[in-house]
Design a protein around this motif. Structure first.
Motif, PDB file in Angstrom:
ATOM      1  N   ILE A 101      37.316  39.604  30.158  1.00 36.27           N
ATOM      2  CA  ILE A 101      37.822  40.890  30.635  1.00 36.27           C
ATOM      3  C   ILE A 101      38.914  40.672  31.685  1.00 36.27           C
ATOM      4  O   ILE A 101      39.956  41.349  31.684  1.00 36.27           O
ATOM      5  N   GLY A 102      38.684  39.713  32.579  1.00 34.82           N
ATOM      6  CA  GLY A 102      39.692  39.418  33.589  1.00 34.82           C
ATOM      7  C   GLY A 102      40.994  38.942  32.973  1.00 34.82           C
ATOM      8  O   GLY A 102      42.088  39.320  33.412  1.00 34.82           O
ATOM      9  N   ALA A 103      40.892  38.106  31.933  1.00 31.42           N
ATOM     10  CA  ALA A 103      42.094  37.612  31.259  1.00 31.42           C
ATOM     11  C   ALA A 103      42.861  38.754  30.607  1.00 31.42           C
ATOM     12  O   ALA A 103      44.093  38.850  30.712  1.00 31.42           O
ATOM     13  N   LEU A 104      42.132  39.645  29.926  1.00 28.60           N
ATOM     14  CA  LEU A 104      42.786  40.791  29.288  1.00 28.60           C
ATOM     15  C   LEU A 104      43.432  41.703  30.327  1.00 28.60           C
ATOM     16  O   LEU A 104      44.509  42.267  30.096  1.00 28.60           O
ATOM     17  N   TRP A 105      42.788  41.857  31.463  1.00 24.28           N
ATOM     18  CA  TRP A 105      43.353  42.685  32.536  1.00 24.28           C
ATOM     19  C   TRP A 105      44.710  42.131  32.979  1.00 24.28           C
ATOM     20  O   TRP A 105      45.670  42.875  33.187  1.00 24.28           O
ATOM     21  N   ILE A 106      44.784  40.810  33.116  1.00 18.94           N
ATOM     22  CA  ILE A 106      46.040  40.189  33.543  1.00 18.94           C
ATOM     23  C   ILE A 106      47.103  40.332  32.460  1.00 18.94           C
ATOM     24  O   ILE A 106      48.268  40.619  32.745  1.00 18.94           O
ATOM     25  N   VAL A 107      46.719  40.132  31.194  1.00 20.40           N
ATOM     26  CA  VAL A 107      47.674  40.261  30.101  1.00 20.40           C
ATOM     27  C   VAL A 107      48.308  41.644  30.084  1.00 20.40           C
ATOM     28  O   VAL A 107      49.525  41.798  29.943  1.00 20.40           O
ATOM     29  N   PHE A 108      47.476  42.678  30.267  1.00 21.32           N
ATOM     30  CA  PHE A 108      47.971  44.051  30.177  1.00 21.32           C
ATOM     31  C   PHE A 108      48.388  44.622  31.521  1.00 21.32           C
ATOM     32  O   PHE A 108      48.624  45.825  31.639  1.00 21.32           O
ATOM     33  N   ARG A 109      48.483  43.755  32.556  1.00 18.40           N
ATOM     34  CA  ARG A 109      48.969  44.157  33.876  1.00 18.40           C
ATOM     35  C   ARG A 109      48.159  45.314  34.466  1.00 18.40           C
ATOM     36  O   ARG A 109      48.685  46.145  35.193  1.00 18.40           O
ATOM     37  N   GLY A 110      46.883  45.375  34.125  1.00 12.21           N
ATOM     38  CA  GLY A 110      46.037  46.422  34.660  1.00 12.21           C
ATOM     39  C   GLY A 110      46.284  47.795  34.073  1.00 12.21           C
ATOM     40  O   GLY A 110      45.790  48.801  34.598  1.00 12.21           O
TER      41      GLY A 110
ATOM     42  N   THR B  11      43.335  29.379  35.281  1.00  9.40           N
ATOM     43  CA  THR B  11      44.673  29.140  34.740  1.00  9.40           C
ATOM     44  C   THR B  11      45.619  30.310  34.958  1.00  9.40           C
ATOM     45  O   THR B  11      46.743  30.113  35.463  1.00  9.40           O
ATOM     46  N   PRO B  12      45.270  31.565  34.591  1.00  7.20           N
ATOM     47  CA  PRO B  12      46.242  32.647  34.768  1.00  7.20           C
ATOM     48  C   PRO B  12      46.567  32.918  36.223  1.00  7.20           C
ATOM     49  O   PRO B  12      47.689  33.315  36.556  1.00  7.20           O
ATOM     50  N   VAL B  13      45.587  32.715  37.118  1.00  4.73           N
ATOM     51  CA  VAL B  13      45.840  32.917  38.535  1.00  4.73           C
ATOM     52  C   VAL B  13      46.873  31.906  39.033  1.00  4.73           C
ATOM     53  O   VAL B  13      47.827  32.260  39.748  1.00  4.73           O
ATOM     54  N   LEU B  14      46.709  30.647  38.629  1.00  2.00           N
ATOM     55  CA  LEU B  14      47.650  29.610  39.050  1.00  2.00           C
ATOM     56  C   LEU B  14      49.022  29.815  38.426  1.00  2.00           C
ATOM     57  O   LEU B  14      50.052  29.624  39.085  1.00  2.00           O
TER      58      LEU B  14
ATOM     59  N   TRP C 114      49.842  43.819  42.759  1.00  2.00           N
ATOM     60  CA  TRP C 114      48.442  43.929  43.163  1.00  2.00           C
ATOM     61  C   TRP C 114      47.586  44.519  42.055  1.00  2.00           C
ATOM     62  O   TRP C 114      46.358  44.465  42.120  1.00  2.00           O
ATOM     63  N   ARG C 115      48.212  45.057  41.019  1.00  2.00           N
ATOM     64  CA  ARG C 115      47.445  45.571  39.888  1.00  2.00           C
ATOM     65  C   ARG C 115      46.742  44.443  39.144  1.00  2.00           C
ATOM     66  O   ARG C 115      45.814  44.683  38.372  1.00  2.00           O
ATOM     67  N   LEU C 116      47.208  43.207  39.347  1.00  2.00           N
ATOM     68  CA  LEU C 116      46.582  42.063  38.699  1.00  2.00           C
ATOM     69  C   LEU C 116      45.340  41.577  39.446  1.00  2.00           C
ATOM     70  O   LEU C 116      44.573  40.766  38.915  1.00  2.00           O
ATOM     71  N   ALA C 117      45.151  42.057  40.680  1.00  2.00           N
ATOM     72  CA  ALA C 117      44.067  41.541  41.522  1.00  2.00           C
ATOM     73  C   ALA C 117      42.683  41.719  40.899  1.00  2.00           C
ATOM     74  O   ALA C 117      41.869  40.781  40.939  1.00  2.00           O
ATOM     75  N   PRO C 118      42.339  42.886  40.307  1.00  2.00           N
ATOM     76  CA  PRO C 118      40.994  43.001  39.691  1.00  2.00           C
ATOM     77  C   PRO C 118      40.754  41.960  38.602  1.00  2.00           C
ATOM     78  O   PRO C 118      39.653  41.414  38.493  1.00  2.00           O
ATOM     79  N   GLY C 119      41.778  41.689  37.787  1.00  2.00           N
ATOM     80  CA  GLY C 119      41.630  40.671  36.755  1.00  2.00           C
ATOM     81  C   GLY C 119      41.387  39.302  37.346  1.00  2.00           C
ATOM     82  O   GLY C 119      40.537  38.538  36.872  1.00  2.00           O
ATOM     83  N   ALA C 120      42.128  38.976  38.423  1.00  2.00           N
ATOM     84  CA  ALA C 120      41.939  37.687  39.086  1.00  2.00           C
ATOM     85  C   ALA C 120      40.540  37.583  39.679  1.00  2.00           C
ATOM     86  O   ALA C 120      39.896  36.519  39.606  1.00  2.00           O
TER      87      ALA C 120
END
Length: 312
Positions: A148-157, A270-273, A288-294
């Protein structure tokens, strides 16, 4: 690259935690090197056809690795059955890396790195069908959180984009590559028979280089080698030496000390780095919209890292 799937369980007591901190630091170094392969690959992917670039990477890795493998194990060939297994194992591995470089032509390093964190979940599904590996509740929760976190980052929240699955062609291609790599991981555990890990790795890489040579021959005529930037060759050597061979040794050490599942959990970083790398390089802007995914990715890593070793 390879996971040791038949290690004996070792209980970790509180007094041993401090002694394992250097190992965790090395695992952070390993995942940092893996994360760096995405922006490096994105930077050089337009300079050579992906299949040619992958051939050079596999060839360089095999050449770098050969002295160590033969020096340690002698100039002997594995049995014919083992060679056949290595040849078959190289095919999904080659497919994954080709999908990665081709996808980076039309998508971002951040997207591919985020999709890469779905690999543990895909591997769990593939392992269930291939080797009937059961999943425990804590690990499953970690896999779900990481996905879920990875998908959140892909779709920018963007929840609406997530619900409509607005993946571009490059994302879909790389997702298919991750499926191939999950099959590679599952079948690797099935065919592994206790031989030295460096022997298996070398022959898989070598057969991969051979397969890539055969399919890349038509593309060699399209390359004006004199016009290829030196930075492209440096990038290929970096990928071969640091994100292939060096990470292999770190993976071996971490697997022996921590167990395969705990090492695999580091891939969720990996996506965070990559996000940090791309912001530093100026190719992405921090949102900051990426923060929940991270945070979900970090939770997934914690759930698996704190799992007792006997279940790892």
């Amino acid at each position: 690259m390879q996971y040791l799937s038949k290690l004996e369980s070792i209980n970790t007591t509180p007094s041993q935690v401090e002694s394992k901190l250097p190992i965790h630091a090395l695992m952070l170094l390993m995942v940092t090197l893996v994360a760096s392969s995405f922006p490096v690959g994105a930077a050089i992917t337009h300079d050579l056809p992906p299949v040619v670039m992958m051939f050079l990477r596999f060839l360089a890795a095999a050449l770098f690795f050969a002295p160590y493998v033969f020096g340690r194990n002698g100039l002997t060939l594995p049995p014919a059955k083992a060679l056949l297994n290595y040849a078959l194992l190289s095919l999904p591995l080659v497919g994954y890396f080709w999908c990665m470089f081709e996808a980076l032509r039309t998508t971002s390093a951040l997207n591919t790195s985020a999709l890469y964190t779905t690999l543990p979940a895909m591997t769990a599904i593939a392992s269930f069908f291939v080797i009937k590996q059961a999943r425990c509740g804590r690990r499953s929760l970690g896999l779900l959180s990481g996905t879920i976190g990875a998908l959140w980052i892909v779709f920018r929240g963007d929840l609406s984009a997530l619900l409509s699955l607005q993946l571009n062609a490059g994302d879909l291609l790389f997702l298919f590559g991750c499926i191939l790599l999950s099959l590679y991981n599952a079948f690797l555990k099935k065919v592994y028979s206790g031989e030295p890990q460096e022997v298996m790795t070398f022959w898989v890489i070598s057969f991969g280089a051979l397969a890539l040579l055969l399919v890349s021959l038509p593309s060699f005529g399209q390359v004006t080698w004199a016009e290829v930037e030196p930075s492209t060759y440096i990038g290929v050597l970096y990928l071969a030496l640091f994100t292939t061979l060096f990470t292999f040794f770190l993976l071996q050490l971490g697997t022996q000390k921590l167990g395969p599942t705990k090492v695999a959990a580091y891939s969720y970083l990996t996506p965070v780095l990559v996000m940090i790398f791309t912001v530093v390089l100026g190719t992405e802007q921090l949102s900051w919209r990426l923060a929940p995914g991270a945070l979900l990715v970090m939770l997934a890593m914690w759930l698996i890292q704190t799992q007792p070793r006997a279940k790892a």
